[in-house]
Enzyme design. Structure first.
Site, mmCIF file in Angstrom:
data_model
loop_
_atom_site.group_PDB
_atom_site.id
_atom_site.type_symbol
_atom_site.label_atom_id
_atom_site.label_comp_id
_atom_site.label_asym_id
_atom_site.label_seq_id
_atom_site.Cartn_x
_atom_site.Cartn_y
_atom_site.Cartn_z
ATOM 1 N N ASP A 67 39.393 31.405 42.636
ATOM 2 C CA ASP A 67 39.893 31.848 41.328
ATOM 3 C C ASP A 67 38.688 31.873 40.387
ATOM 4 O O ASP A 67 38.143 30.834 40.027
ATOM 5 C CB ASP A 67 40.971 30.862 40.852
ATOM 6 C CG ASP A 67 41.618 31.297 39.545
ATOM 7 O OD1 ASP A 67 40.953 31.971 38.737
ATOM 8 O OD2 ASP A 67 42.790 30.937 39.316
ATOM 9 N N LYS A 88 42.734 36.505 30.562
ATOM 10 C CA LYS A 88 41.688 35.690 29.952
ATOM 11 C C LYS A 88 40.466 36.559 29.622
ATOM 12 O O LYS A 88 40.586 37.446 28.808
ATOM 13 C CB LYS A 88 41.370 34.510 30.878
ATOM 14 C CG LYS A 88 42.624 33.833 31.472
ATOM 15 C CD LYS A 88 43.480 33.112 30.454
ATOM 16 C CE LYS A 88 44.824 32.669 31.008
ATOM 17 N NZ LYS A 88 44.777 31.791 32.165
ATOM 18 N N ARG A 140 55.105 52.056 41.141
ATOM 19 C CA ARG A 140 54.990 50.725 41.755
ATOM 20 C C ARG A 140 53.889 50.731 42.827
ATOM 21 O O ARG A 140 53.236 49.739 43.078
ATOM 22 C CB ARG A 140 56.337 50.270 42.352
ATOM 23 C CG ARG A 140 56.214 48.974 43.148
ATOM 24 C CD ARG A 140 57.513 48.160 43.283
ATOM 25 N NE ARG A 140 58.729 48.923 43.358
ATOM 26 C CZ ARG A 140 59.168 49.551 44.461
ATOM 27 N NH1 ARG A 140 58.476 49.491 45.588
ATOM 28 N NH2 ARG A 140 60.295 50.225 44.423
ATOM 29 N N TYR A 161 44.232 25.075 38.038
ATOM 30 C CA TYR A 161 45.148 25.532 36.990
ATOM 31 C C TYR A 161 46.568 25.018 37.303
ATOM 32 O O TYR A 161 47.042 25.153 38.432
ATOM 33 C CB TYR A 161 45.117 27.062 36.955
ATOM 34 C CG TYR A 161 46.082 27.658 35.980
ATOM 35 C CD1 TYR A 161 45.874 27.534 34.609
ATOM 36 C CD2 TYR A 161 47.209 28.339 36.408
ATOM 37 C CE1 TYR A 161 46.770 28.077 33.702
ATOM 38 C CE2 TYR A 161 48.107 28.890 35.505
ATOM 39 C CZ TYR A 161 47.873 28.744 34.153
ATOM 40 O OH TYR A 161 48.752 29.278 33.258
HETATM 41 C C1 PLP Z 1 45.700 31.426 33.189
HETATM 42 C C2 PLP Z 1 45.214 31.153 34.555
HETATM 43 C C3 PLP Z 1 45.950 31.549 35.672
HETATM 44 C C4 PLP Z 1 47.304 32.215 35.550
HETATM 45 O O1 PLP Z 1 47.218 33.472 34.958
HETATM 46 P P1 PLP Z 1 48.393 34.120 34.036
HETATM 47 O O2 PLP Z 1 47.791 35.434 33.686
HETATM 48 O O3 PLP Z 1 48.608 33.206 32.896
HETATM 49 O O4 PLP Z 1 49.583 34.236 34.912
HETATM 50 C C5 PLP Z 1 45.420 31.305 36.923
HETATM 51 N N1 PLP Z 1 44.218 30.686 37.063
HETATM 52 C C6 PLP Z 1 43.495 30.281 36.016
HETATM 53 C C7 PLP Z 1 42.182 29.607 36.233
HETATM 54 C C8 PLP Z 1 43.961 30.503 34.724
HETATM 55 O O5 PLP Z 1 43.246 30.083 33.681
#
Ligand code: PLP
Length: 382
Positions: free
Chosen positions: A173, A198, A50, A102
């Site tokens: 982000d 992603k 962890r 998001y």
């Molecule tokens: C998908 C996404 C998230 C969240 O990520 P997860 O891996 O699905 O928890 C946050 N910000 C953006 C821009 C995203 O496309």
């Protein structure tokens, strides 16, 4: 080492792995929960997975190198990363969050962080004056750029200046462009977020998230929260994301090339009213994106003539799946109104333009002629 980004995607900052007697070229998966200590008071540097795990550490070094951060932390998902990040704030704190985010981040803010006493102002950071919303208790500005799904571009340098002047954290982000095209920390941001699910992972097969930071202080505070709350990425998933990142540059380039061709097709498609993509020359998004990123990415949004038309296209593509998520080798078609933005209030959705005529495409690396043929037949079939 001053390696190019393609090399860094494979070797991080250049440390070849030499702690393993076999000379394995692929970094090993340390599938262990705990580590033995040589004696009381001594540690190998690893105690319990962890807190630290060699495979995850390798991944964190690669991501920190790509984003030019001083540290990166790998989480079980993007949302786990953002949830840990929001633990930096206390009841009474105020955060300025961009209006177009998001949907999962919005749900976290509205249903969890607000309950814990954190207040939010949703501000269109690509247009409105952000400074007018800063209060005495404001602690951070939270943005994505380009935004999801409306593809507004926000000036990262300008946000960083405002943040510095008022002693706020600038949080970006960077999921949509990935560090291959955009490095917010080099433009003055303090913290970068990724959904590693992603582009970094890139194969629609693994969930992961990252926080990358610009200071030792932020690293220490966030690592404390991470080890305490326990959402660190598993060794096997860390390895899958490491593998994905090795091909990030060629995937990003190819997907962008496909996206540009699809934008041209959609602009000529009579049932399409408007295409939103930062790489469309002559728009203000294009100029701003060029000034802070080296590419436009492969996310695009388009508005069709009616809700019925949107539903028909979603139903009738044969090759392109109708699915949430983005950034993988497979092209995916998304309906933000009922999927990614289902938890955003209708009023907010309409205000930000996410109507029921809006479709979002995450363009993958298939043959672009097959993708265009699939969209064409979906528009034509009754
Ligand atoms: C998908 C996404 C998230 C969240 O990520 P997860 O891996 O699905 O928890 C946050 N910000 C953006 C821009 C995203 O496309």
């Amino acid at each position: 080492m001053d390696y190019g980004i393609e090399t860094q995607c494979i070797y991080g900052n250049g440390e070849h792995f030499d702690g393993d007697r076999t000379g394995a070229v692929s970094f090993p998966i340390y599938q262990t929960a705990t580590f033995a200590h040589p004696e009381v008071g001594r540690s190998t540097g690893y105690d319990y997975s962890r807190l630290q795990n060699p495979t995850r550490e390798r991944l964190e070094q690669v991501v920190a190198a790509l984003e030019r951060g001083i540290d990166a932390m790998a989480f079980t998902s993007g949302m786990a990363a953002i949830a840990v990040l929001m633990e930096l704030f206390r009841p009474g704190d105020h955060v300025i969050a961009d209006a177009d985010l998001y949907g999962g981040s919005v749900r976290l803010f509205n249903h969890i962080n607000e309950k814990n006493g954190i207040a939010f102002d949703r501000v269109d950071c690509s247009g409105e004056s952000v400074e007018g919303h800063i209060r005495e208790n404001t602690r951070a500005i939270f943005i994505e750029t380009p935004t999801n799904p409306m593809m507004h571009v926000i000036d990262i340098r300008r946000m960083a200046e405002i943040a510095r002047r008022h002693d706020l954290l600038l949080i970006v982000d960077n999921t949509f462009l990935s560090p291959y095209f955009q490095k917010p920390l080099t433009l003055g941001a303090d913290i970068v977020i990724h959904s590693g699910t992603k582009y970094l992972g890139g194969h629609n097969d693994t969930l992961a998230g990252f926080l990358v930071v610009s200071s030792v202080e932020l690293s220490e505070r966030l690592r404390f929260i991470l080890k305490t709350t326990g959402s660190a990425l598993s060794p096997f998933d860390s390895w899958l994301i490491l593998r994905g990142i090795k091909t990030l540059p060629i995937r990003m380039e190819r997907a962008q090339e496909n996206a540009i061709a699809i934008v041209k097709y959609l602009q000529a498609e009579e049932k399409v009213r408007r295409v939103y993509y930062p790489g469309i020359e002559g728009t203000k998004e294009y100029e701003l994106c060029r000034s802070q990123a080296t590419g436009f990415g492969s996310m695009l949004t388009f508005e069709v003539e009616s809700r019925e038309c949107a539903l028909r296209v979603l139903k009738q593509t044969k090759l392109i799946p109708f699915a949430e998520s983005l950034g993988g080798v497979e092209t995916l078609l998304t309906y933000p109104a009922t999927q990614t933005h289902a938890d955003v209030t209708e009023e907010d959705r309409i205000r930000t333009g996410v109507t029921d005529r809006i479709l979002r495409l995450s363009v993958g690396i298939e043959s672009v002629k097959d993708l265009i043929a699939d969209l064409k037949q979906a528009f034509r079939r009754e």
